[in-house]
Design a protein around this motif. Structure first.
Motif, PDB file in Angstrom:
ATOM      1  N   CYS A  21       0.819  -1.209   0.000  1.00 42.56           N
ATOM      2  CA  CYS A  21       0.000   0.000   0.000  1.00 42.56           C
ATOM      3  C   CYS A  21       0.853   1.260   0.000  1.00 42.56           C
ATOM      4  CB  CYS A  21      -0.934   0.013   1.217  1.00 42.56           C
ATOM      5  SG  CYS A  21      -2.140  -1.336   1.187  1.00 42.56           S
ATOM      6  N   ASP A  75       6.143  -6.237  -7.905  1.00 41.22           N
ATOM      7  CA  ASP A  75       4.791  -5.742  -7.636  1.00 41.22           C
ATOM      8  C   ASP A  75       3.924  -6.151  -8.826  1.00 41.22           C
ATOM      9  OD1 ASP A  75       2.451  -4.348  -7.270  1.00 41.22           O
ATOM     10  OD2 ASP A  75       3.404  -2.438  -6.784  1.00 41.22           O
ATOM     11  N   GLU A  77       0.778  -6.350  -9.475  1.00 44.32           N
ATOM     12  CA  GLU A  77      -0.338  -5.498  -9.891  1.00 44.32           C
ATOM     13  C   GLU A  77       0.158  -4.338 -10.744  1.00 44.32           C
ATOM     14  OE1 GLU A  77      -4.035  -2.836  -8.051  1.00 44.32           O
ATOM     15  OE2 GLU A  77      -2.559  -3.746  -6.687  1.00 44.32           O
ATOM     16  N   GLN A  78       1.180  -3.650 -10.255  1.00 44.67           N
ATOM     17  CA  GLN A  78       1.690  -2.486 -10.977  1.00 44.67           C
ATOM     18  C   GLN A  78       2.338  -2.902 -12.305  1.00 44.67           C
ATOM     19  OE1 GLN A  78       4.129   1.590 -10.147  1.00 44.67           O
ATOM     20  NE2 GLN A  78       4.719  -0.150  -8.902  1.00 44.67           N
ATOM     21  N   LEU A  81      -0.210  -3.656 -14.922  1.00 44.58           N
ATOM     22  CA  LEU A  81      -0.815  -2.421 -15.422  1.00 44.58           C
ATOM     23  C   LEU A  81       0.088  -1.737 -16.446  1.00 44.58           C
ATOM     24  CD1 LEU A  81      -2.308  -0.894 -12.137  1.00 44.58           C
ATOM     25  CD2 LEU A  81      -3.586  -1.843 -14.065  1.00 44.58           C
ATOM     26  N   LYS A 115      -8.281   1.987 -14.249  1.00 43.32           N
ATOM     27  CA  LYS A 115      -7.528   0.972 -13.510  1.00 43.32           C
ATOM     28  C   LYS A 115      -6.210   1.539 -13.008  1.00 43.32           C
ATOM     29  CE  LYS A 115      -7.155  -3.233 -15.086  1.00 43.32           C
ATOM     30  NZ  LYS A 115      -6.955  -4.366 -16.032  1.00 43.32           N
ATOM     31  N   ASN A 116      -5.509   2.256 -13.887  1.00 49.06           N
ATOM     32  CA  ASN A 116      -4.229   2.848 -13.492  1.00 49.06           C
ATOM     33  C   ASN A 116      -4.404   3.890 -12.403  1.00 49.06           C
ATOM     34  OD1 ASN A 116      -3.328   1.277 -15.597  1.00 49.06           O
ATOM     35  ND2 ASN A 116      -2.436   2.955 -16.781  1.00 49.06           N
ATOM     36  N   ASN A 118      -6.784   4.134 -10.220  1.00 50.90           N
ATOM     37  CA  ASN A 118      -7.151   3.494  -8.953  1.00 50.90           C
ATOM     38  C   ASN A 118      -5.915   2.992  -8.221  1.00 50.90           C
ATOM     39  OD1 ASN A 118      -9.890   3.954  -9.243  1.00 50.90           O
ATOM     40  ND2 ASN A 118     -10.285   1.979 -10.209  1.00 50.90           N
ATOM     41  N   TYR A 119      -4.964   2.479  -8.977  1.00 48.49           N
ATOM     42  CA  TYR A 119      -3.707   2.035  -8.357  1.00 48.49           C
ATOM     43  C   TYR A 119      -2.914   3.236  -7.862  1.00 48.49           C
ATOM     44  CZ  TYR A 119       0.767  -0.244  -7.629  1.00 48.49           C
ATOM     45  OH  TYR A 119       1.926  -0.699  -7.059  1.00 48.49           O
ATOM     46  N   LYS A 122      -3.354   5.136  -4.423  1.00 51.52           N
ATOM     47  CA  LYS A 122      -2.701   4.706  -3.194  1.00 51.52           C
ATOM     48  C   LYS A 122      -1.548   5.630  -2.824  1.00 51.52           C
ATOM     49  CE  LYS A 122      -3.482  -0.188  -4.306  1.00 51.52           C
ATOM     50  NZ  LYS A 122      -2.808  -1.500  -4.534  1.00 51.52           N
ATOM     51  N   ALA A 129       5.022   5.708  -7.108  1.00 55.28           N
ATOM     52  CA  ALA A 129       4.783   4.548  -7.939  1.00 55.28           C
ATOM     53  C   ALA A 129       5.894   4.533  -8.985  1.00 55.28           C
ATOM     54  CB  ALA A 129       3.409   4.619  -8.590  1.00 55.28           C
TER      55      ALA A 129
END
Length: 292
Positions: A21, A75, A77-78, A81, A115-116, A118-119, A122, A129
């Protein structure tokens, strides 16, 4: 010993479930390598005989990456993306000319942008990021803006902010410099843009390119900047550099046609709907923009 064991496991759980997170500038070396390879693939795919062949080539790259990425990702998820954004951008390039595909492309760009974002949400309080997610989110958003005037008004400055966040993490990121240069080219000076700022970005992009793919595109855009500014010797110099790397690229084939008719790629991008029909009519003359 039991207490030490429990503490160790507690720390591991914190790392696995809480740390994601927070900041994760780093992505795996595998992803960094595949991104560089994708830049070259973009150029190679542009030499295929048809759009279907180009997309098939890119799809094979996509499938291999998605198969191997879970074994290497820091990571997941990242990094997913980032690659999804690369693919949706290239798909946009090859499908945009088909009017019946544009609603699909608009929806795809919007979905990827959300989607991007939303990431990235954080990291609202900490801009850390990965640089590639920032710049590619800017690209996806920029393409989405082409489908809607309201989106252009809403996200125009946000795109610039995303490019600048990427460059804050890596001031020599050629891909981000090329795209920020395009933003500067089109944005009036009063809004923070201008041709002089664009030239600085394009110059740095050329000097900072780390692989053949980045070099190809930075040279291509520098060529078109100088063509737009009527500096034909410099335009030819950078066009020839890109041409030497890939003589069969559809990007350069289009640019040759445009330039022969007196249009720069930048002018084409602003007036594409009309020029696509006018390309066959060489009587069309480009109006001169005012210098800064």
């Amino acid at each position: 010993m039991r207490l030490l064991f429990l503490c160790s496991n507690f720390c591991l759980l914190l790392y696995l479930f809480i740390f994601p997170c927070f900041a994760k500038e780093e992505i795996s070396s595998y992803s960094e390598q595949r991104i560089a390879e994708f830049m070259r693939y973009r150029v190679e795919a542009s030499s295929c005989k048809s759009n279907n062949e180009s997309m098939k080539m890119l799809d094979e790259f996509k499938k291999q990456t998605e198969r191997e990425l879970p074994m290497h990702a820091i990571d997941i998820e990242q990094e997913l993306l980032i690659f999804e954004s690369l693919y949706v951008m290239e798909r946009h390039h090859y499908l945009y000319d088909y009017e019946d595909k544009r609603p699909f492309l608009c929806d795809a760009m919007k979905a990827q942008m959300e989607k991007n974002e939303n990431y990235l949400a954080k990291f609202k309080s900490r801009e850390n990021a990965n640089k590639w997610l920032y710049v590619l989110t800017g690209d996806v958003t920029s393409c989405y803006m082409t489908f809607s005037l309201s989106a252009t008004l809403r996200y125009g400055f946000h795109v610039k902010d995303l490019y600048e966040k990427a460059l804050k993490l890596d001031s020599g990121l050629s891909y981000a410099l090329t795209n920020l240069g395009q933003w500067m080219f089109y944005a009036p000076k009063i809004f923070g843009g201008g041709k002089k700022k664009a030239l600085k970005c394009f110059t740095r992009a050329v000097e900072s390119s780390k692989n053949d793919g980045e070099q190809f595109f930075s040279d291509m855009y520098m060529s078109q900047f100088y063509f737009d500014r009527k500096k034909m010797d410099l335009s030819k110099k950078y066009f020839d550099k890109a041409y030497a790397f890939n003589q069969d690229s559809s990007y350069l084939e289009l640019i040759k046609i445009l330039n022969e008719n007196g249009w720069s790629l930048f002018y084409y991008n602003r007036h594409r709907a009309g020029i696509d029909a006018d390309i066959k009519n060489s009587n069309f003359k480009e109006p001169v923009d005012e210098d800064d």
